[in-house]
Scaffold this motif. Sequence first.
Motif, PDB file in Angstrom:
ATOM      1  N   LYS A   1       0.834  -1.206   0.000  1.00 50.17           N
ATOM      2  CA  LYS A   1       0.000   0.000   0.000  1.00 50.17           C
ATOM      3  C   LYS A   1       0.864   1.249   0.000  1.00 50.17           C
ATOM      4  O   LYS A   1       0.513   2.250  -0.613  1.00 50.17           O
ATOM      5  CB  LYS A   1      -0.890   0.009   1.255  1.00 50.17           C
ATOM      6  N   ARG A   2       2.003   1.157   0.714  1.00 52.17           N
ATOM      7  CA  ARG A   2       2.824   2.348   0.889  1.00 52.17           C
ATOM      8  C   ARG A   2       3.966   2.458  -0.117  1.00 52.17           C
ATOM      9  O   ARG A   2       4.762   3.390  -0.040  1.00 52.17           O
ATOM     10  CB  ARG A   2       3.394   2.374   2.312  1.00 52.17           C
ATOM     11  N   ILE A   3       4.030   1.512  -1.048  1.00 52.54           N
ATOM     12  CA  ILE A   3       5.194   1.524  -1.957  1.00 52.54           C
ATOM     13  C   ILE A   3       5.182   2.759  -2.867  1.00 52.54           C
ATOM     14  O   ILE A   3       6.234   3.270  -3.248  1.00 52.54           O
ATOM     15  CB  ILE A   3       5.295   0.216  -2.777  1.00 52.54           C
ATOM     16  N   VAL A   4       3.969   3.252  -3.189  1.00 51.36           N
ATOM     17  CA  VAL A   4       3.910   4.448  -4.042  1.00 51.36           C
ATOM     18  C   VAL A   4       4.160   5.712  -3.228  1.00 51.36           C
ATOM     19  O   VAL A   4       4.614   6.718  -3.758  1.00 51.36           O
ATOM     20  CB  VAL A   4       2.553   4.546  -4.788  1.00 51.36           C
ATOM     21  N   SER A   5       3.837   5.647  -1.935  1.00 51.49           N
ATOM     22  CA  SER A   5       4.086   6.821  -1.091  1.00 51.49           C
ATOM     23  C   SER A   5       5.466   6.684  -0.437  1.00 51.49           C
ATOM     24  O   SER A   5       6.315   5.945  -0.920  1.00 51.49           O
ATOM     25  CB  SER A   5       2.996   6.930  -0.026  1.00 51.49           C
TER      26      SER A   5
ATOM     27  N   THR B   1      12.767  -0.928   4.001  1.00 51.86           N
ATOM     28  CA  THR B   1      11.511  -1.660   3.800  1.00 51.86           C
ATOM     29  C   THR B   1      11.259  -1.876   2.317  1.00 51.86           C
ATOM     30  O   THR B   1      10.811  -2.943   1.897  1.00 51.86           O
ATOM     31  CB  THR B   1      10.342  -0.870   4.431  1.00 51.86           C
ATOM     32  N   ARG B   2      11.561  -0.852   1.524  1.00 50.44           N
ATOM     33  CA  ARG B   2      11.372  -0.958   0.073  1.00 50.44           C
ATOM     34  C   ARG B   2      12.261  -2.066  -0.500  1.00 50.44           C
ATOM     35  O   ARG B   2      11.819  -2.896  -1.291  1.00 50.44           O
ATOM     36  CB  ARG B   2      11.725   0.384  -0.582  1.00 50.44           C
ATOM     37  N   LEU B   3      13.515  -2.060  -0.065  1.00 47.86           N
ATOM     38  CA  LEU B   3      14.472  -3.084  -0.518  1.00 47.86           C
ATOM     39  C   LEU B   3      13.999  -4.479  -0.102  1.00 47.86           C
ATOM     40  O   LEU B   3      14.052  -5.432  -0.895  1.00 47.86           O
ATOM     41  CB  LEU B   3      15.847  -2.788   0.096  1.00 47.86           C
TER      42      LEU B   3
END
Lengths: 181, 143
Positions: free
Chosen positions: A69-73, A79-81
């Motif tokens: 949910k938060r990958i675009v924000s 966390t992204r990695l």
Amino acid sequence: MTVGTKRTRAGNPTRNNFWIDIVLLITVLLALAPNFTGLAIHEWLSIAFWAAIVLHLLLHWAWTVNAFKRIVSRLPWATRLNLILNVLLFIDMTVVIFSGLMISREALPLLGLTIEGGRSWEFLHRLTADWSVFLTGLHVALHWRWIVNALKRFVWQPVSGLFRPTAGAPAAVALKSEVKQ
Amino acid sequence: MKTLVRIGLILAASLVVIGGAFAYVQYGGNTLLASGPGRGEIFEGGQRPERGQAGEAFTPSTGGAFAGEAPPDFGGERGARREGSHEAGGLGGLTEVLKNLGVIAVITLIVAGIGTAWRFLSSKLRRPTSAVAPPAPPAQPTA
């Protein structure tokens, strides 16, 4: 109150996760060594491993959904990695297990299914198997601090506690004998 | 019910991946397999020279009689698996487990080392700014 009841019924979730992850690591190490286990165990273990992956994902569902949910924000780079690595690991594991089924010589024939996979599937199976070792290593490495903490909490402390004389033990025995009298 | 929906979603994601794998094998896998030096690439004109073409004496093999002894397992039961082979498995394959464990351990060491170094460096860089004490508030007159 409700949380407490849930915790008691399901046990400690961190401890459950830790032991499931240990079993997963041992399974992946065994499944990636067909020369050790033999082809039949290699194939059946890999099929069981896929079920274990589904369980692992279900246990970490909240984290996965939140991260997506938060990958675009805004999302911390770690966390992204982690999310990117987990997606790659899921793709790799799915392909390695499915390509293994396509060249199966033990599990599927036993179920009466024969698939002529061909060399392309074999090539893909070997390629993704090599990648899975690398990606599993990265997955373990990114969670290393959690693993070390869990090892201390669920393995080291209980084991060292067995050999440590408890300070309250003689007092408790004395109290018990007093109550009997 | 919620768990079933989640399992369904995981299965759907797996099917997407499997579809991709199928597409790769159908359209891309064969080209990748044949991309190494081989058919028609390392021989001029794409023709593999056959023995005897360049005037050299060529006598095809007649499949001469085998004078040696058969290997120990040769006369065994058909389909029997040798210990330690890919199909039967064995303790010899333990090196494979240890090799994979070693790879995972090395990757973990490298990544954990980088992480520790990063935390150490960032704490070192952050310390001077936090060491500066905030200005003292003006003294309040006491009654």
